[in-house]
Design an enzyme around this catalytic site. Structure first.
Site, short mmCIF file in Angstrom:
data_model
loop_
_atom_site.label_atom_id
_atom_site.label_comp_id
_atom_site.label_asym_id
_atom_site.label_seq_id
_atom_site.Cartn_x
_atom_site.Cartn_y
_atom_site.Cartn_z
N TYR A 143 136.69 27.14 122.80
CA TYR A 143 137.77 28.05 123.25
C TYR A 143 137.15 29.23 123.98
O TYR A 143 136.28 29.92 123.43
CB TYR A 143 138.57 28.54 122.03
N ASP A 238 129.43 32.11 125.30
CA ASP A 238 130.65 32.87 124.97
C ASP A 238 130.43 33.46 123.58
O ASP A 238 130.54 32.77 122.57
CB ASP A 238 131.86 31.92 125.00
N LYS A 266 135.84 41.56 121.03
CA LYS A 266 136.19 41.78 119.62
C LYS A 266 135.45 42.99 119.02
O LYS A 266 135.85 44.11 119.23
CB LYS A 266 135.97 40.51 118.81
C1 PLP Z 1 135.07 32.30 121.56
C2 PLP Z 1 136.21 33.03 122.20
N1 PLP Z 1 136.18 33.27 123.51
C3 PLP Z 1 137.16 33.94 124.13
C4 PLP Z 1 138.25 34.41 123.44
C5 PLP Z 1 139.35 35.12 124.15
O1 PLP Z 1 139.33 36.48 123.83
P1 PLP Z 1 140.67 37.32 123.96
O2 PLP Z 1 141.60 36.85 122.88
O3 PLP Z 1 140.20 38.74 123.80
O4 PLP Z 1 141.22 37.06 125.33
C6 PLP Z 1 138.33 34.20 122.06
C7 PLP Z 1 139.48 34.68 121.29
O5 PLP Z 1 139.63 34.46 120.12
C8 PLP Z 1 137.30 33.47 121.42
O6 PLP Z 1 137.35 33.18 120.11
#
Ligand code: PLP
Length: 430
Positions: A143, A238, A266
């Protein structure tokens, strides 16, 4: 079962009327379990009716220091009094950029965004701009936010043959499907074969170094680094979830593999809308306005990018995390909870696999190893839903997929949660 006051019932009715599905698109419970959060402090949240929960969601990760941490709150109040946003480059953003570069091994420069989605989107675009190639490889089940590119094969329904991608929801142009290649996480052999076959069109590989709750197998990340570097493909970690959680320097410090770029979010925003793309200067130079006339220039403008209030929260949070013992406590909390989960399942002959690391983890109800997305589909999801519901009914709040321990969860929180495990797990097989 928690009681609902007439006031909360009225608000829930309004939610159903004014929000699609009655929620924010994030966490959602069935009607009989629905509630609205009124406030959070430390490791607890309260709903509008005043019911108290031990929180293992912690804002889906950002609140590693707990809700309304005094030092973060104070920094935010001070920052707000100095003005909310300027568009011009601000002092706090520069100071936070400096701290991010000190902390994260791959970082030489920083581009701020307001969401992890945008940071991952920018990472993929920067890779394309830098390499002059169009395709990106991601992993099935990974994700990276909600951009069209990231929404490929997150929870695919069909079992496409690798590297074909499947759009995760409606509204995504068909053309995007051809630009994303999909590989199985933790399978270096298949991934390497895909990269070798497509290396001249691949700009980047994006990976959650710990995918959802699945830890990388020894050698997987290192192997990815070697094959991407061999073909001049940008390796993007990521680290929206893992940065400042697995270690102060994130997964790249924890697993000792340094990518070319990474997205962070986060925790570094202290619970405020902030995320960033970090990387080596050669990649980040695509954003330098002095290169506006070149083929590789990427424009990245955002009204709230590097917002000073969010950066103040981030600076205060990172200062707390640099204090002696912060990560020891985090791992102690997570470690105790993990051990209890496995022990209680074993005592009651409930098949269980523990995944992740002490700082972020969950179980799957299955008796074989879970290494990738397809393995997760074999686990008993009905049992998981019943387990999470049983916990919620006992005032233990967790999301569908992860436990997010924090440094403020107390021994009493652990005892209460483990007591709930003891009550719910024995009945799961019925
Ligand atoms: C691994 C990862 N990448 C990207 C995101 C996307 O971040 P955001 O919710 O701040 O757009 C998340 C969100 O939970 C995530 O867990």
């Amino acid at each position: 079962m928690a009681q609902r006051t007439p006031q909360e019932r009225r608000l829930l009715d309004k939610a159903a009327q004014y929000l699609p599905g009655g929620n924010l698109g994030n966490l959602a419970f069935s009607d009989d379990l629905s509630f609205l959060v009124r406030e959070g402090r430390g490791s607890h949240v309260w709903d509008v009716s005043g019911n108290e929960y031990v929180d293992w969601i912690m804002g889906s990760g950002p609140m590693l220091l707990g809700h309304a941490h005094p030092a973060v709150t104070e920094a935010v109040i001070k920052a707000v009094e100095q003005g909310s946003t300027f568009f011009a480059t601000n002092e706090k953003a520069v100071l936070l950029a400096e701290e991010l570069v000190k902390a994260v091994p791959c970082a030489e420069q920083v581009r701020f965004t307001t969401s992890g989605t945008d940071a991952c989107f920018q990472a993929m675009r920067a890779a394309r701009a830098y390499r002059g190639r169009e395709k990106i490889l991601k992993f099935e089940g990974g994700y990276h936010g909600t951009s069209d590119y990231a929404q490929m094969s997150v929870t695919p329904s069909a079992r496409e043959e690798f590297p074909r991608s499947e759009a995760n929801n409606a509204g995504i142009p068909q053309a995007i499907q051809d630009l994303m290649l999909i590989a199985p996480f933790n399978d270096l052999e298949t991934t390497t074969a895909i990269i070798e076959a497509h290396h001249d069109e691949l700009a980047g590989v994006i990976v959650e170094p710990l995918q959802r709750v699945l830890a990388p197998q020894p050698g997987f990340l290192k192997g990815l680094q070697e094959v991407t570097s061999l073909y001049g493909i940008a390796l993007i970690f990521d680290e929206v979830v893992t940065s400042f959680r697995l270690a102060y320097g994130g997964a790249q410090e924890f697993y000792d593999v340094v990518p070319d770029m990474c997205s962070v979010g986060k925790i570094m925003g202290g619970g405020y809308p902030l995320a960033a793309l970090l990387g080596a200067e050669e990649f980040m130079s695509v954003y330098d306005q002095s290169a506006v006339d070149t083929d590789s220039f990427v424009s990245q403008v955002g009204t709230l990018n590097g917002n000073p209030v969010a950066c103040a929260a981030g600076l205060a949070s990172l200062a707390e995390l640099r204090k002696e013992g912060a990560y020891d406590r985090l791992r102690e909390v997570g470690g105790r909870l993990r051990q209890a989960l496995v022990d209680i399942c074993n005592q009651h002959d409930v098949p269980v696999q523990m995944c992740g690391e002490d700082a972020i983890f969950d179980i799957f109800f299955i008796d074989r190893r879970v290494l990738n997305y397809r393995d997760t589909l074999l686990a008993d999801s009905g049992m998981m839903a019943r387990f999470n519901t049983g916990l919620l009914e006992r005032g233990i709040l967790k999301g569908g997929q992860k436990y997010y321990p924090s440094i403020v969860h107390t021994d009493e929180d652990l005892d209460k949660t483990i007591q709930a495990f003891e009550e719910v797990i024995p009945g799961l097989k019925n």
